[in-house]
Design a protein around this motif. Sequence first.
Motif, PDB file in Angstrom:
ATOM      1  N   PRO A   1       0.814  -0.948  -0.049  1.00  0.00           N
ATOM      2  CA  PRO A   1       0.037  -0.203  -0.014  1.00  0.00           C
ATOM      3  C   PRO A   1       0.766   1.188  -0.107  1.00  0.00           C
ATOM      4  CG  PRO A   1      -0.694  -1.403   1.685  1.00  0.00           C
ATOM      5  CD  PRO A   1       0.523  -2.067   1.240  1.00  0.00           C
ATOM      6  N   VAL A   2       0.529   2.225  -0.779  1.00  0.00           N
ATOM      7  CA  VAL A   2       1.193   3.545  -0.880  1.00  0.00           C
ATOM      8  C   VAL A   2       1.610   4.308   0.487  1.00  0.00           C
ATOM      9  CG1 VAL A   2       0.936   5.908  -1.779  1.00  0.00           C
ATOM     10  CG2 VAL A   2       0.074   4.024  -2.816  1.00  0.00           C
ATOM     11  N   PHE A   3       1.047   3.971   1.376  1.00  0.00           N
ATOM     12  CA  PHE A   3       1.187   4.470   2.955  1.00  0.00           C
ATOM     13  C   PHE A   3       2.332   3.965   3.298  1.00  0.00           C
ATOM     14  CE2 PHE A   3      -1.433   1.301   4.456  1.00  0.00           C
ATOM     15  CZ  PHE A   3      -0.869   0.399   5.357  1.00  0.00           C
ATOM     16  N   PHE A   4       2.628   2.713   2.955  1.00  0.00           N
ATOM     17  CA  PHE A   4       3.757   1.772   3.418  1.00  0.00           C
ATOM     18  C   PHE A   4       5.016   2.440   3.191  1.00  0.00           C
ATOM     19  CE2 PHE A   4       7.169  -1.083   2.393  1.00  0.00           C
ATOM     20  CZ  PHE A   4       7.484  -1.888   3.490  1.00  0.00           C
ATOM     21  N   TYR A   5       5.102   3.180   2.029  1.00  0.00           N
ATOM     22  CA  TYR A   5       6.534   3.707   1.235  1.00  0.00           C
ATOM     23  C   TYR A   5       6.684   4.814   2.230  1.00  0.00           C
ATOM     24  CZ  TYR A   5       5.855   0.156  -2.051  1.00  0.00           C
ATOM     25  OH  TYR A   5       5.840  -1.177  -2.592  1.00  0.00           O
ATOM     26  N   ALA A   6       5.908   5.693   2.728  1.00  0.00           N
ATOM     27  CA  ALA A   6       5.916   6.929   3.617  1.00  0.00           C
ATOM     28  C   ALA A   6       6.736   6.330   5.046  1.00  0.00           C
ATOM     29  CB  ALA A   6       4.877   7.535   3.841  1.00  0.00           C
ATOM     30  N   LEU A   7       5.847   5.411   5.521  1.00  0.00           N
ATOM     31  CA  LEU A   7       6.312   5.029   6.642  1.00  0.00           C
ATOM     32  C   LEU A   7       7.918   4.231   6.688  1.00  0.00           C
ATOM     33  CD1 LEU A   7       3.008   3.200   8.226  1.00  0.00           C
ATOM     34  CD2 LEU A   7       3.994   5.735   8.501  1.00  0.00           C
ATOM     35  N   TYR A   8       8.141   3.477   5.480  1.00  0.00           N
ATOM     36  CA  TYR A   8       9.147   2.932   5.301  1.00  0.00           C
ATOM     37  C   TYR A   8      10.506   3.827   5.302  1.00  0.00           C
ATOM     38  CZ  TYR A   8      12.284  -1.077   4.103  1.00  0.00           C
ATOM     39  OH  TYR A   8      13.313  -1.853   4.075  1.00  0.00           O
ATOM     40  N   SER A   9      10.174   5.066   4.453  1.00  0.00           N
ATOM     41  CA  SER A   9      11.210   5.999   4.418  1.00  0.00           C
ATOM     42  C   SER A   9      11.799   6.701   5.708  1.00  0.00           C
ATOM     43  CB  SER A   9      10.654   7.087   3.538  1.00  0.00           C
ATOM     44  OG  SER A   9       9.730   7.793   4.237  1.00  0.00           O
ATOM     45  N   TYR A  10      10.535   6.731   6.491  1.00  0.00           N
ATOM     46  CA  TYR A  10      11.131   7.120   8.105  1.00  0.00           C
ATOM     47  C   TYR A  10      11.941   5.950   8.578  1.00  0.00           C
ATOM     48  CZ  TYR A  10       7.787  10.978   7.607  1.00  0.00           C
ATOM     49  OH  TYR A  10       6.953  12.069   7.213  1.00  0.00           O
ATOM     50  N   LEU A  11      11.473   4.652   8.525  1.00  0.00           N
ATOM     51  CA  LEU A  11      12.102   3.693   9.139  1.00  0.00           C
ATOM     52  C   LEU A  11      13.765   3.701   8.472  1.00  0.00           C
ATOM     53  CD1 LEU A  11      12.337   0.986  10.848  1.00  0.00           C
ATOM     54  CD2 LEU A  11      11.884  -0.222   8.551  1.00  0.00           C
ATOM     55  N   MET A  12      13.986   3.876   7.478  1.00  0.00           N
ATOM     56  CA  MET A  12      15.274   3.907   6.689  1.00  0.00           C
ATOM     57  C   MET A  12      15.968   5.087   7.295  1.00  0.00           C
ATOM     58  SD  MET A  12      15.692   1.011   5.175  1.00  0.00           S
ATOM     59  CE  MET A  12      16.997   1.198   4.229  1.00  0.00           C
ATOM     60  N   ARG A  13      15.425   6.287   7.289  1.00  0.00           N
ATOM     61  CA  ARG A  13      15.915   7.408   7.866  1.00  0.00           C
ATOM     62  C   ARG A  13      16.718   7.425   9.164  1.00  0.00           C
ATOM     63  NH1 ARG A  13      14.301  13.300   5.874  1.00  0.00           N
ATOM     64  NH2 ARG A  13      16.711  13.430   6.026  1.00  0.00           N
TER      65      ARG A  13
END
Length: 346
Positions: A125-137
């Motif tokens: 789901p699209v929201f996953f990528y927003a959350l995942y970007s925070y995880l990687m940062r």
Amino acid sequence: MAEDLFQEHHWQAAAVLYKNISASEKYQHSERLALCQYRLFRIALGDSQILNLQAALLFECYIERLEVPDQLDGLKALMHVYYSLHKWDKVDALAQEMHRLAMLSYHHLHQSQRRERQDKSPEKPVFFYALYSYLMRASVCEEFRDYESALKYVALYMDRSWILEKGEDIRHILDQFQEWGTANTLLYRMMSGDHEVLPEYVAYIAPHASEIFVALYHIVISANRFSWNVDEVLEQFPSYIPYRTNLKDFGELHNQQILADQYSTFLSELANYYLRNHRPEGMGFLLQSLESSAKIKSDSIIIKCVNLFEQFRHQATEEQTEQYRLLIGEVQESNDKKNDYASSFV
């Protein structure tokens, strides 16, 4: 046909078709060419960090030509490659771009007057990528030992208040980020030197089998950094200490390139921990780390192993010294082949 073969995991056959299509499209600024390069990048990823880097560099210049759903998945795959190569600034830049694209796509998806149905969707789901970007940062901040900033990103990927989707699958994804956030909050306290949080961290990760390896990896790093004794923790998870040949045993939630790098590092950190404490198993872990890092062609870990061996050479048996000599010979031979390959393009 190539797409059908790719989806059925007949990757080598698909690669032949993608290469032929790319050759016919090479003078075109086409999305089809970009998609072929993306698929070839995914097919090329494997154990070798050198080959993974080459594949990433070839693909990266095409990523902006892809449709947004493929861009999101392509950015995620690129981040994993650069993460395994410890190129933290690159990971952070890609994470920022992922967040920008994900939020634009999410707002369009939910605020569009016509609510058009999209022909293509990303893998998550699209929201996953927003959350995942925070995880990687947050992970990048961790690598720079900026734990205060890392905790700020943890709060961002644990915030589900803005997510409109409902359903069991959605709840499962959000719960996963909550688990990561809780574990990482304890982790960052531990990594900053708070020894008192260690029992709480171990108790939290113990029921989560797929998280135990990553937790032990960080616990041993902290032990070496702050001269802690973590024997009891290592004894609590004996099945995670021997050398694993199948990294998928650690769980499907983790990227395999990152895990391969972390496991080689984990072995070297275990070696350092045991050698510092004059324990005989330390040299065995060092040799396993050297063998593992040679397999993935990680120069940084190989150098670390060489330095450790020279520092603790007096603890090695004659058999271990001979095994070390043979492994170094294989590394040198591999480097000679790599140099010959590189010189052929000069």
